[in-house]
Motif scaffolding. Structure first.
Motif, PDB file in Angstrom:
ATOM      1  N   GLY A 294      11.364 -34.644 -15.247  1.00 42.81           N
ATOM      2  CA  GLY A 294      10.144 -34.225 -15.913  1.00 42.81           C
ATOM      3  C   GLY A 294      10.442 -33.423 -17.163  1.00 42.81           C
ATOM      4  O   GLY A 294      11.502 -32.795 -17.287  1.00 42.81           O
ATOM      5  N   PRO A 295       9.522 -33.424 -18.108  1.00 43.50           N
ATOM      6  CA  PRO A 295       9.713 -32.636 -19.325  1.00 43.50           C
ATOM      7  C   PRO A 295       9.577 -31.152 -19.033  1.00 43.50           C
ATOM      8  O   PRO A 295       9.164 -30.743 -17.948  1.00 43.50           O
ATOM      9  N   ARG A 296       9.921 -30.348 -20.012  1.00 38.33           N
ATOM     10  CA  ARG A 296       9.738 -28.904 -19.924  1.00 38.33           C
ATOM     11  C   ARG A 296       8.882 -28.445 -21.092  1.00 38.33           C
ATOM     12  O   ARG A 296       8.927 -29.028 -22.185  1.00 38.33           O
ATOM     13  N   LEU A 297       8.098 -27.429 -20.854  1.00 41.89           N
ATOM     14  CA  LEU A 297       7.259 -26.885 -21.918  1.00 41.89           C
ATOM     15  C   LEU A 297       8.132 -26.320 -23.031  1.00 41.89           C
ATOM     16  O   LEU A 297       9.216 -25.784 -22.787  1.00 41.89           O
ATOM     17  N   ALA A 298       7.632 -26.415 -24.241  1.00 41.47           N
ATOM     18  CA  ALA A 298       8.364 -25.951 -25.417  1.00 41.47           C
ATOM     19  C   ALA A 298       8.329 -24.431 -25.528  1.00 41.47           C
ATOM     20  O   ALA A 298       7.421 -23.768 -25.015  1.00 41.47           O
ATOM     21  N   PHE A 299       9.317 -23.904 -26.202  1.00 39.72           N
ATOM     22  CA  PHE A 299       9.412 -22.464 -26.472  1.00 39.72           C
ATOM     23  C   PHE A 299       8.080 -21.934 -26.996  1.00 39.72           C
ATOM     24  O   PHE A 299       7.573 -20.904 -26.530  1.00 39.72           O
ATOM     25  N   GLU A 300       7.512 -22.629 -27.964  1.00 35.14           N
ATOM     26  CA  GLU A 300       6.281 -22.153 -28.613  1.00 35.14           C
ATOM     27  C   GLU A 300       5.091 -22.117 -27.662  1.00 35.14           C
ATOM     28  O   GLU A 300       4.138 -21.370 -27.890  1.00 35.14           O
ATOM     29  N   ASP A 301       5.151 -22.901 -26.601  1.00 32.50           N
ATOM     30  CA  ASP A 301       4.045 -22.957 -25.640  1.00 32.50           C
ATOM     31  C   ASP A 301       4.089 -21.849 -24.617  1.00 32.50           C
ATOM     32  O   ASP A 301       3.048 -21.529 -24.013  1.00 32.50           O
ATOM     33  N   VAL A 302       5.250 -21.273 -24.379  1.00 34.18           N
ATOM     34  CA  VAL A 302       5.367 -20.342 -23.247  1.00 34.18           C
ATOM     35  C   VAL A 302       5.951 -18.985 -23.608  1.00 34.18           C
ATOM     36  O   VAL A 302       5.991 -18.100 -22.757  1.00 34.18           O
ATOM     37  N   VAL A 303       6.392 -18.806 -24.843  1.00 32.10           N
ATOM     38  CA  VAL A 303       7.101 -17.566 -25.207  1.00 32.10           C
ATOM     39  C   VAL A 303       6.337 -16.839 -26.295  1.00 32.10           C
ATOM     40  O   VAL A 303       5.883 -17.438 -27.285  1.00 32.10           O
ATOM     41  N   ARG A 304       6.222 -15.540 -26.120  1.00 31.96           N
ATOM     42  CA  ARG A 304       5.745 -14.663 -27.190  1.00 31.96           C
ATOM     43  C   ARG A 304       6.787 -13.575 -27.388  1.00 31.96           C
ATOM     44  O   ARG A 304       7.204 -12.935 -26.419  1.00 31.96           O
ATOM     45  N   VAL A 305       7.213 -13.378 -28.594  1.00 33.69           N
ATOM     46  CA  VAL A 305       8.111 -12.279 -28.945  1.00 33.69           C
ATOM     47  C   VAL A 305       7.272 -11.301 -29.744  1.00 33.69           C
ATOM     48  O   VAL A 305       6.817 -11.613 -30.841  1.00 33.69           O
ATOM     49  N   ILE A 306       7.048 -10.122 -29.176  1.00 37.47           N
ATOM     50  CA  ILE A 306       6.130  -9.171 -29.831  1.00 37.47           C
ATOM     51  C   ILE A 306       6.803  -7.845 -30.126  1.00 37.47           C
ATOM     52  O   ILE A 306       7.854  -7.528 -29.600  1.00 37.47           O
TER      53      ILE A 306
END
Length: 197
Positions: free
Chosen positions: A185-197
């Motif tokens: 199965g695919p994996r969600l992209a960095f931009e979809d699951v990560v926030r660097v704040i």
């Protein structure tokens, strides 16, 4: 101890090429390997060194006969065929061990007097420890297939009738047969699951 990044082969074995297996060869998992699995996974961190996970390694025909009826139909055949199934459980009285395992201060009363906190801590950290078991298995050249499809009440009654331990999830372990794998199965992209704040 070196803090250099792992090489690509090690990362592939642990993460990038590792798979969840549904089928295993009939090669058994030895007692020595089971001990090594625990020896490695026990070093994974838990909050306040609580270590609430308890592991039941189901291997005998008698133990499998108790386990199989507690599983969802889709998990029964593959679990029956797996050389080893681990019940990852949590100890409702994990805090009894804190005086020797967490010496910073007396934390036992914190959990003994707060059932909700104790359950949340035990469930969260035993889940972490189950994940460490998966990685420890991969590091030893084993494959695994984690499952949550089971009737917890039936499983707890069959294996933990005194109520002190509670089942969290299950992991089939052995030497995987890739013929039983589904397409990855695919994996969600960095931009979809990560926030660097």
């Amino acid at each position: 101890m070196s803090h250099a990044p792992l090489n690509d082969n090690a990362l592939a074995q642990l993460f990038t090429e590792a798979r969840t297996f549904n089928r295993f060869s009939d090669r058994p998992v030895s007692d020595e390997t089971i001990r090594q699995l625990h020896e490695n996974l026990k070093w994974g961190p838990t909050s306040m060194n609580t270590q609430p996970a308890r592991f039941v390694f189901v291997r005998s025909a008698e133990a499998k006969a108790k386990l199989i009826p507690t599983l969802s139909p889709g998990n029964q055949e593959k679990t029956q065929a797996a050389p080893l199934t681990v019940i990852v459980a949590w100890d409702t009285r994990f805090f009894d061990e804190l005086p020797t395992q967490f010496r910073a201060y007396d934390a036992k009363p914190l959990f003994e007097g707060n059932a909700d906190l104790a359950q949340a801590t035990a469930f969260r950290n035993s889940t972490l420890q189950g994940a460490y078991l998966i990685l420890a298995a991969r590091a030893l050249g084993l494959d695994s297939g984690a499952m949550s499809g089971f009737d917890a009440d039936k499983l707890n009654a069959a294996f933990f009738p005194d109520g002190k331990w509670k089942a969290n999830f299950l992991i089939n372990i052995g030497y995987g047969d890739p013929a039983g794998n589904y397409p990855r199965g695919p994996r969600l992209a960095f931009e979809d699951v990560v926030r660097v704040i």
